[in-house]
Design an enzyme around this catalytic site. Structure first.
Site, PDB file in Angstrom:
ATOM      1  N   ASN A   1     -14.249   1.407   1.314  1.00 19.79           N
ATOM      2  CA  ASN A   1     -12.829   1.424   1.412  1.00 19.79           C
ATOM      3  C   ASN A   1     -12.539   2.035   2.459  1.00 19.79           C
ATOM      4  OD1 ASN A   1     -13.483   3.619   0.015  1.00 19.79           O
ATOM      5  ND2 ASN A   1     -11.353   3.770  -0.705  1.00 19.79           N
TER       6      ASN A   1
ATOM      7  N   ASP B   1     -13.492   4.996  -3.917  1.00 18.00           N
ATOM      8  CA  ASP B   1     -13.007   4.260  -5.139  1.00 18.00           C
ATOM      9  C   ASP B   1     -13.535   5.031  -6.609  1.00 18.00           C
ATOM     10  OD1 ASP B   1     -11.172   2.726  -3.997  1.00 18.00           O
ATOM     11  OD2 ASP B   1     -12.915   1.168  -3.957  1.00 18.00           O
TER      12      ASP B   1
ATOM     13  N   LYS C   1     -13.398  -5.398   1.540  1.00 20.06           N
ATOM     14  CA  LYS C   1     -14.182  -4.240   1.216  1.00 20.06           C
ATOM     15  C   LYS C   1     -15.611  -4.546   1.575  1.00 20.06           C
ATOM     16  CE  LYS C   1     -10.846  -1.590  -1.478  1.00 20.06           C
ATOM     17  NZ  LYS C   1     -10.890  -1.066  -3.064  1.00 20.06           N
TER      18      LYS C   1
ATOM     19  N   GLY D   1      -3.642   4.637 -13.848  1.00 20.80           N
ATOM     20  CA  GLY D   1      -4.380   3.989 -12.637  1.00 20.80           C
ATOM     21  C   GLY D   1      -3.959   4.784 -11.082  1.00 20.80           C
TER      22      GLY D   1
ATOM     23  N   SER E   1       0.717  -1.200   0.034  1.00 18.90           N
ATOM     24  CA  SER E   1       0.074  -0.009  -0.119  1.00 18.90           C
ATOM     25  C   SER E   1       0.814   1.389   0.000  1.00 18.90           C
ATOM     26  CB  SER E   1      -0.836   0.082   1.318  1.00 18.90           C
ATOM     27  OG  SER E   1      -1.387   1.313   1.274  1.00 18.90           O
TER      28      SER E   1
ATOM     29  N   ALA F   1     -14.262  -3.239  -8.222  1.00 20.70           N
ATOM     30  CA  ALA F   1     -13.969  -2.026  -8.938  1.00 20.70           C
ATOM     31  C   ALA F   1     -14.935  -1.486 -10.053  1.00 20.70           C
ATOM     32  CB  ALA F   1     -12.534  -2.309  -9.588  1.00 20.70           C
TER      33      ALA F   1
ATOM     34  N   ILE G   1      -7.511   0.993 -14.288  1.00 23.80           N
ATOM     35  CA  ILE G   1      -7.193   1.028 -12.990  1.00 23.80           C
ATOM     36  C   ILE G   1      -6.040   0.490 -12.476  1.00 23.80           C
ATOM     37  CG2 ILE G   1      -9.786   1.505 -12.508  1.00 23.80           C
ATOM     38  CD1 ILE G   1      -9.695  -1.421 -11.349  1.00 23.80           C
TER      39      ILE G   1
END
Ligand code: ATR
Length: 272
Positions: free
Chosen positions: A89, A104, A68, A237, A19, A131, A214
């Site tokens: 998220n 998102d 999520k 992305g 991350s 997504a 993305i």
């Protein structure tokens, strides 16, 4: 400097070590002299993690793969975005109550709005997972004309019904993509270590199109290389990560996000 008053924020997931949120948010906190700190925690038991963070009054819990959807069960409130997308998220702490939200969709929409307006645009979304759901939610708010493409046709049909979309096709019906204004890859195809893969065949992308991937590992995916070669406009992305992060910063601090420092920090930490 971290003190006894500093507010804790974090991202939880499994895996989470990739991350970029800690670097990006901490750089922004420093720039704005906001008294918060941002950590990443590898988590396997989501319930225990959320309850533990609740007990220490964590200010914001950012949630990533694979939690999520599950995290909605542990929120005290759920906003419209998280409810309609069916995933969150971010849990934001308001006086001890955690509200689930989804940034998102905002990240994706703002990335595209840097290069185009969306109203009445013909938008192809590739994919039918979480997504894709977030992007459909955002595109509907912007009144875009959405067509869904997915490897598994049945999954696309189900999603198109749920969001009341006019059209959906199997991903192999690629000729239909040629008259779209915008093509968005919301699948995981092309993500490292499979960076030699692409969801589209050669010769499909047109010079007047905008192609948004993305996937941000690698930074320049094979799909985006194809788009650039075809003369199309490529949207990276990492912009979605940036704008999603900006929204989260603003939810935490109530301040306007320092975009420049967040962008620089993100870019410095990208690979490929
Ligand atoms: P996420 O929540 O991250 O979107 P997901 O729910 O697993 O993840 O969805 C992944 C999406 O990528 C799906 O649309 C999947 O297609 P299927 O519904 O047919 O499974 C798509 N996808 C993954 N690998 C793919 C591949 N090799 N070719 C085409 N589509 C792929």
């Amino acid at each position: 400097m971290i003190s006894a008053k500093t507010g804790l924020c974090c991202i939880i997931g499994h895996p989470v070590t990739h991350s970029l949120s800690p670097q990006m948010q901490n750089a922004a906190f420093k720039k704005e002299a906001a008294d918060f700190t941002f950590m990443a925690f590898e988590v396997t038991d989501l319930y225990k993690a959320v309850e533990g963070l609740r007990a220490i009054n964590c200010r914001c819990i950012v949630v990533t793969i694979p939690f999520k959807v599950e995290v909605l069960k542990y929120a005290d409130q759920t906003d419209d975005s998280a409810r309609k997308i069916g995933a969150a998220n971010c849990l934001i702490n308001k006086n001890g109550f955690y509200k689930a939200t989804n940034t998102d969709w905002y990240g994706a929409i703002r990335s595209l709005e840097e290069v185009t307006s969306l109203k009445n645009k013909k938008v192809a979304i590739l994919g039918a997972g979480g997504a894709a759901r977030a992007i459909i939610y955002g595109m509907k708010l912007k009144k875009a004309d959405i067509t869904l493409f997915n490897r598994t046709g049945k999954r696309a049909e189900k999603l198109a019904r749920e969001f009341n979309l006019s059209d959906c096709f199997q991903l192999n019906e690629q000729e239909r993509l040629k008259n779209m204004d915008i093509i968005i890859n919301a699948t995981s195809v092309g993500m490292a270590p499979n960076s030699d893969e692409t969801p589209l065949n050669d010769g499909i992308i047109q010079p007047n199109q905008i192609v948004f991937d993305i996937v941000y590992t690698p930074h320049i995916t094979k799909l985006l290389k194809m788009a650039i070669k075809s003369g199309a406009t490529a949207v990276y992305g990492y912009r979605m990560v940036l704008y999603g992060g900006i929204k989260i910063f603003e939810l935490i601090t109530g301040k306007k996000a320092p975009i420049k420092i967040m962008e620089e920090t993100l870019k410095k930490n990208l690979h490929g």
